[in-house]
Design an enzyme around this catalytic site. Structure first.
Site, PDB file in Angstrom:
ATOM      1  N   THR A 104       0.835   3.480   3.416  1.00 14.57           N
ATOM      2  CA  THR A 104       0.798   4.302   2.276  1.00 14.57           C
ATOM      3  C   THR A 104      -0.351   5.481   2.893  1.00 14.57           C
ATOM      4  O   THR A 104      -1.059   5.071   4.093  1.00 14.57           O
ATOM      5  CB  THR A 104      -0.076   3.408   1.077  1.00 14.57           C
ATOM      6  OG1 THR A 104       0.994   2.393   0.742  1.00 14.57           O
ATOM      7  CG2 THR A 104      -0.572   4.152  -0.052  1.00 14.57           C
ATOM      8  N   GLY A 148      -2.905   0.270   1.938  1.00 16.27           N
ATOM      9  CA  GLY A 148      -3.405  -1.104   2.203  1.00 16.27           C
ATOM     10  C   GLY A 148      -2.909  -2.008   1.183  1.00 16.27           C
ATOM     11  O   GLY A 148      -3.255  -3.455   1.229  1.00 16.27           O
ATOM     12  N   GLY A 149      -1.703  -1.800   0.439  1.00 16.25           N
ATOM     13  CA  GLY A 149      -1.355  -2.735  -0.612  1.00 16.25           C
ATOM     14  C   GLY A 149      -2.249  -3.253  -1.460  1.00 16.25           C
ATOM     15  O   GLY A 149      -3.206  -2.644  -1.942  1.00 16.25           O
TER      16      GLY A 149
HETATM   17  N1  GLY Z   1       3.500  -0.124  -1.868  1.00 19.85           N
HETATM   18  C1  GLY Z   1       2.374  -0.396  -1.974  1.00 19.85           C
HETATM   19  C2  GLY Z   1       1.649  -0.602  -3.531  1.00 19.85           C
HETATM   20  O1  GLY Z   1       2.235   0.529  -4.176  1.00 19.85           O
HETATM   21  O2  GLY Z   1       0.938  -1.171  -3.825  1.00 19.85           O
END
Ligand code: GLY
Length: 561
Positions: free
Chosen positions: A370, A462-463
């Site tokens: 991201t 970082g999720g």
């Molecule tokens: N793809 C990671 C998030 O949106 O949390």
């Protein structure tokens, strides 16, 4: 594995602020600032601002530029959130998170025994949501920008057409993904040179991507959602086991949302609402912490870390059980952020005498990416954008000759009840896959206000670690008195309940703190560094704008004037 102390003591021989961040200084400027994880993209943003564009124009130009110079993570094949604070005091969120295809259903990744098909949610066409970036950026530009689409897209087209110099950092990622590039002729033609990865300093030209961007610049989002781009994505998806249709693209929409808002020690925190969990979870943690005596202890003390980790525990539990796309499920945001609820939880934390680690441990196997960027213009408009194709190079597939990777955002759904996704999250039925639904995200582009003035603009990849990374960065500034560069570079820790272990960056805790946390019952696990905050701080006293790029992204730059 009970009470396992996985971290070796040698990690803790130094205290971090002393050896990593004490001398770190941000970049300063008087008028405007752009911070991204690629210098070339920051330069694009600054050039747009200097040419008279506003922060929204610059944000759109940077979004397209990162799709070229940061191919792992910048994108037009994914989606995200743009948070805008306008100089007139208004705030808005543009939600351009991808949507599940219309033919998607909650069992689509399960085999006949109801078991998750390994790898099916993280690579290939089935793992991709309908991308929102192009419509998101275009909506922002047409509603709030001042320049034409062609003007703001020109720098990205030039970078794709004429090429950009591959960095050391790029080559390291390209090397890891070389087998994936080799497995597809169209990806190999772009990212490999005679079958080998590019060397640092070589020029990477992306002609396919330049052509795709030119088509969007000329014809607008219709080229992507109703024209030949949609047609080629659908054709590739159908040829490779995907379920995307032309209708998915024709029906894709973005929406404007009211930001999440909370207070922390007199500062107003503005962030993004569901379908991202980012703002709610961040605000829940801050609301709990506001009732706890953090200021009585050193910020690196075991006691403070205990308070912060426990606030992460409760907020992540609520994130994982209560939130989902609000167009499909009810999100009890008011309750989760109410004084009554958060002060009850704070009291519970104060009364906790013993931590009892759960048995459920899962190995870390996340490769999240991201990207986040922050912008402030001369008039005081501020923009925070986080957008994603999820994993590095998303689903690892480039449709036809379009030159960009599709996302693997379907992995952010609850794909298999009771099982973890790539971020080790176990989520609820509220986040089940449904036709046209957006997967719950953790993205948290955030703006902090001090009275009526913008104080900080920040966010991170970082999720789920996005949320704790943003939390620690702003605590480092507000509570610990660090400058913005120190606040970002200081080693991090992360806790999300499951796995029941505190993940720790090298040098995050002193030896004594680590021992004390272990005695309280916590398990610690050493991890390589994670996330990448790109942030701005405005000091009203000396009327100076400070920008800071995360040292964890050596190609990034804070550029101001
Ligand atoms: N793809 C990671 C998030 O949106 O949390």
């Amino acid at each position: 594995m009970k009470n396992t102390w996985i971290v070796s003591a040698s990690f803790f021989l130094f205290t971090p602020a002393a050896c990593v961040a004490d001398t770190a200084l941000p970049v300063s400027a008087k008028h405007a600032m752009v911070v991204t994880e690629k210098r070339a993209a920051s330069q694009v943003g600054i050039d747009i601002l200097k040419a008279g564009g506003n922060a929204i124009d610059a944000a759109v130009a940077v979004g397209y530029a990162l799709a070229v110079v940061n191919p792992c993570c910048g994108n037009i094949g994914g989606g995200g959130f743009m948070l805008v604070h306008f100089a007139n005091g208004k705030n808005t969120v543009i939600n351009f998170r991808g949507k599940a295809p219309l033919k998607a259903n909650k069992n689509m990744f399960l085999d006949t025994n109801g078991k998750l098909k390994p790898g099916s949610t993280t690579s290939g066409y089935l793992s991709a949501s309908i991308p929102g970036t192009v419509l998101g950026l275009d909506t922002a530009l047409s509603k709030y920008g001042s320049m034409s689409r062609k003007q703001v897209m020109a720098p990205a087209i030039k970078l794709a057409q004429q090429g950009y110099r591959v960095s050391d950092y790029d080559t390291e990622w390209f090397a890891i993904y070389t087998p994936a590039f080799r497995s597809q002729r169209n990806a190999a033609a772009i990212f490999l040179k005679k079958g080998k990865p590019y060397d640092s300093g070589e020029l990477l030209i992306q002609t396919d991507l330049a052509n795709t961007l030119k088509l969007i610049a000329e014809k607008g989002p219709d080229a992507f959602y109703k024209g030949s781009i949609a047609q080629q994505i659908v054709k590739s998806s159908q040829a490779h086991g995907g379920i995307m249709t032309r209708q998915d693209f024709a029906q894709y929409s973005v929406e404007e949302l009211t930001p999440i808002w909370c207070q922390y020690h007199g500062y107003s925190v503005i962030s993004v609402p569901p379908p991202s969990s980012g703002g709610v979870t961040l605000c829940e943690m801050l609301s709990l912490l506001q009732n706890l005596p953090l200021q009585d202890n050193n910020y690196q003390s075991a006691k403070n870390i205990h308070y912060i980790v426990e606030s992460m525990r409760y907020a992540f539990y609520d994130r994982n059980t209560q939130l989902g796309d609000p167009n499909f499920v009810n999100n009890p945001v008011k309750k989760l952020l109410s004084n009554q609820y958060t002060s009850q939880l704070s009291q519970r934390i104060l009364n906790t005498t013993e931590i009892k680690p759960e048995d459920l441990m899962v190995d870390i196997h996340e490769q999240t990416d991201t990207t986040h960027y922050s912008i402030i213009d001369t008039k005081g408009n501020a923009v925070a954008v986080t957008y994603t194709i999820n994993g590095f190079f998303g689903a690892n597939v480039i449709p036809d000759h379009l030159g960009f990777f599709l996302n693997d955002d379907m992995d952010d759904f609850t794909v298999s009840p009771g099982q973890t996704n790539k971020f080790n999250l176990i989520q609820s039925s509220k986040n089940h896959i449904e036709s046209g639904k957006r997967p719950l995200s953790s993205m948290a582009p955030t703006i902090i206000m001090n009275n009526k003035n913008v104080f900080m603009v920040l966010g991170s990849p970082g999720g789920p670690r996005i949320i704790t990374t943003v939390l620690l960065t702003l605590l480092n500034v507000i509570d610990n008195g660090m400058n913005i560069k120190q606040a970002i570079d200081t080693p991090r820790y992360h806790y999300q309940g499951i796995p029941d272990v505190i993940d720790v960056e090298p040098l995050a805790f002193s030896y004594l703190t680590a021992l004390n946390l272990k005695m309280m019952g916590y398990r610690l696990r050493s991890q390589p560094t994670w996330a990448a905050v790109e942030a701005i701080l405005i000091d009203q006293k000396d009327k100076t704008i400070y920008g800071a790029n995360d040292y964890r992204r050596p190609d990034g730059a804070a550029l101001g004037y």
